[in-house]
Design an enzyme around this catalytic site. Structure first.
Site, mmCIF file in Angstrom:
data_model
loop_
_atom_site.group_PDB
_atom_site.id
_atom_site.type_symbol
_atom_site.label_atom_id
_atom_site.label_comp_id
_atom_site.label_asym_id
_atom_site.label_seq_id
_atom_site.Cartn_x
_atom_site.Cartn_y
_atom_site.Cartn_z
ATOM 1 N N GLU A 1 -3.436 3.458 3.975
ATOM 2 C CA GLU A 1 -4.850 3.811 4.145
ATOM 3 C C GLU A 1 -4.951 5.241 4.663
ATOM 4 O O GLU A 1 -5.850 5.996 4.314
ATOM 5 C CB GLU A 1 -5.505 2.858 5.131
ATOM 6 C CG GLU A 1 -6.984 3.091 5.250
ATOM 7 C CD GLU A 1 -7.632 2.164 6.253
ATOM 8 O OE1 GLU A 1 -7.990 1.033 5.864
ATOM 9 O OE2 GLU A 1 -7.791 2.562 7.428
ATOM 10 N N ASP B 1 -10.086 4.545 -8.394
ATOM 11 C CA ASP B 1 -10.225 5.952 -8.001
ATOM 12 C C ASP B 1 -11.664 6.427 -8.135
ATOM 13 O O ASP B 1 -12.323 6.198 -9.154
ATOM 14 C CB ASP B 1 -9.316 6.825 -8.878
ATOM 15 C CG ASP B 1 -9.267 8.248 -8.354
ATOM 16 O OD1 ASP B 1 -9.298 8.445 -7.119
ATOM 17 O OD2 ASP B 1 -9.197 9.180 -9.191
ATOM 18 N N HIS B 2 -12.134 7.102 -7.096
ATOM 19 C CA HIS B 2 -13.501 7.604 -7.050
ATOM 20 C C HIS B 2 -14.534 6.477 -7.166
ATOM 21 O O HIS B 2 -15.595 6.650 -7.760
ATOM 22 C CB HIS B 2 -13.731 8.690 -8.123
ATOM 23 C CG HIS B 2 -13.172 10.024 -7.703
ATOM 24 N ND1 HIS B 2 -11.823 10.243 -7.550
ATOM 25 C CD2 HIS B 2 -13.777 11.204 -7.379
ATOM 26 C CE1 HIS B 2 -11.632 11.494 -7.163
ATOM 27 N NE2 HIS B 2 -12.784 12.100 -7.049
ATOM 28 N N HIS C 1 -17.414 4.832 4.403
ATOM 29 C CA HIS C 1 -16.595 6.015 4.685
ATOM 30 C C HIS C 1 -15.468 5.957 3.666
ATOM 31 O O HIS C 1 -15.475 5.080 2.796
ATOM 32 C CB HIS C 1 -16.099 5.984 6.133
ATOM 33 C CG HIS C 1 -15.219 4.814 6.434
ATOM 34 N ND1 HIS C 1 -15.723 3.563 6.691
ATOM 35 C CD2 HIS C 1 -13.878 4.701 6.473
ATOM 36 C CE1 HIS C 1 -14.726 2.730 6.894
ATOM 37 N NE2 HIS C 1 -13.589 3.379 6.762
ATOM 38 N N CYS D 1 -16.026 0.822 11.311
ATOM 39 C CA CYS D 1 -15.784 0.532 9.888
ATOM 40 C C CYS D 1 -16.890 -0.342 9.303
ATOM 41 O O CYS D 1 -16.928 -0.567 8.099
ATOM 42 C CB CYS D 1 -14.433 -0.165 9.697
ATOM 43 S SG CYS D 1 -13.042 0.869 10.163
#
Lengths: 143, 143, 143, 143, 143, 143
Positions: free
Chosen positions: B131, B86-87, B46, B40
């Site tokens: 998650e 978001d995004h 990621h 991570c």
């Protein structure tokens, strides 16, 4: 031990990986990229928990009752796909996406091309990639 | 129209957002970051499809049969949470994560702090963030 | 056979039912109904596959290892809830909704009131009703 | 790096295991066992894919953003629970079920007792065991 | 930017709608209707959260990496299907079901006929309709 | 009442059963069995909640709107499959597995052979068996 007649079955294994990506085609203008890709064009990137389903096809071995050794399939999946894609930024770290937009369509094709030469015992039948629970792409190696 | 006695119910709304992140604490050495965060810690990032469950608590209004106006809840969720997350790449684009590691724990707390002052009609009871389907964090505003 | 010390557990059983409904309060004007309930105000009705989770609470019986007889719970659920609600139009066929709007909130309370007097052996702890996978209401009998 | 005030969160990790069992109390007559346990009394046994959710509770560490080291939690889960229960026949191979009926209730309590002494850094808050998607039991260590 | 050779992929998009219906054929006697349709014959109606999966088939565009513009697909789905079916009573409000029983089979065919002429860029491959999680129908336009 | 032209649809019904099994081929040495089957070779057995999807194929009946009578399908499924497999130890109690390893592959074929002769009205198209959510096998009767 017998399996009644040689019989053709399709076995599907599911796994997950997490990756980041963004959509951008350097041959297009910024406006065209924005129009085509919307908020997916944000170059910082965003991410997904991808779900991958790999289907192989073959006759059941009468001795084991298996169409292929699941441990072998798992090893191939880990080595050829998950190690390369999981916890990666697709645009920056995966060679296929240096010259392709990392859409779910291209991702399904890339995974097929990684797996197909490595699965000797059973034929690869389908690669399915879910970008999220509401969108998925199937590739059967058809051209 | 009546609702039998004032009654306390808990209403939960689920939504999703996609984001990228990585785990890194600049006050620690590279080795310590690697040890603590493993893969991570990859700075390319990621991503995940996060699932958010927001629970509000209140008495049922006898006129409407609602604990709160769902459209209002949806508007607050969109404006305070989804538009911001978001995004997005959490480390680079969301102010809370300039000085915090964007773990699921800190994300749940950040979402609570964004929502809590904006929900007047009903009390915020719980923020749950998945998650992925196998890991989630709950925050109830407890200190 | 023993169960280590009397211990308190919570057992949850899930079941489904399909019903139609619409939202309307006859004490309000058509405009007010429309504003409050939007497309849910369509008097022809629409429908849902509701999911119901019923949680009971009690000590584990050392002889059986059960907190209650599951067949008994199933019988009570069928008789008190599913026979009355499944494949029904809630506004027209379920007495509670002659004078209440059949929202998910009121439905959770109505199911609690139907079940609570019939469950002697174990205490009813929670009724959870999902209208769809993205919205659910919990009722714990709190007033 | 900071986490805003010490804050209490609940983190839940999900995992699966497959096991066989049957229900039988040797202190009861065959008829009584049959009446109490029905087809679950078949001594050949049957099986389930159990889903386990383990919830721990604690303050978020400001350095890591974690409530506990997930690798540690995974190791404890593997060593104390999955190695002992996965691919086992509960009645014959798990010591707790020599003198208890391996119901979902007793299984949740047994898992709590296995985990609780091994989790030092965070407090165990809840063990939830799904026998199948329609039935689950929660244990909070309450006596 | 390239996509390796023109390649055929199948893209599936999932969406939901809620509707009410009942089963009745006016050409049959009440007894025959009751025998054939059971509790689904209740004229008050009952309802479902339907899940719709629409699959299109085509070659990946090398410029965009898409098989079709997802926004276009979404617009067609909203206009041709969801606006007409969501929050409706199928028997009373959807023209196809004036002279057909609104079974899942007929619903899948009706949705195909609504979508097929409007999708120019990609070929419609399959319409799948879930009435509930345990029952679904596929239609591929085969006669 | 009409269905527009005779049309071919595929209807799938899902159900579950719980069973125990282990993998062992008496014609192989203990070492070979262990190598081939790993922890699945434990003779005490372990278990699964299997999910079965049965797909039938046929033209929609214009009178009923059905491809087949769902009650008939349910009866056949209960009598031919669920009564024989649910809450059973496959190796000891199901005749097919006296001389075959009860893998998911062989289980899908066995279920096909049980169902195929009993479904007259509609043709059996596919049997899909999930051993767990991450592994499933399809059989289409191909030899």
């Amino acid at each position: 031990m017998t399996t009644p007649n040689p019989n053709l079955v399709y076995l599907t294994r599911k796994c997950e990986f997490s990756a980041a990506h963004f959509y951008h085609n350097p041959e297009l203008s910024p406006e065209e990229n924005q129009r085509l890709f919307g908020k997916c064009n944000n170059r910082n990137g965003h991410g997904h928990n991808y779900t991958l389903q790999v289907t192989v096809k073959g006759e059941v071995d009468s001795r084991s009752g298996f169409v292929l050794d699941l441990q072998l399939l798992k090893d191939v999946l880990n080595r050829e796909v998950l190690d390369a894609l999981d916890h990666r930024f697709l645009n920056h770290e995966v060679p296929e996406f240096r010259h392709q937009v990392p859409t779910t369509e291209n991702l399904a094709i890339a995974i097929w091309r990684r797996l197909q030469p490595k699965l000797q015992v059973a034929r690869l039948h389908r690669v399915r990639v879910y970008e999220d629970p509401n969108l998925f792409v199937d590739f059967y190696g058809e051209e």
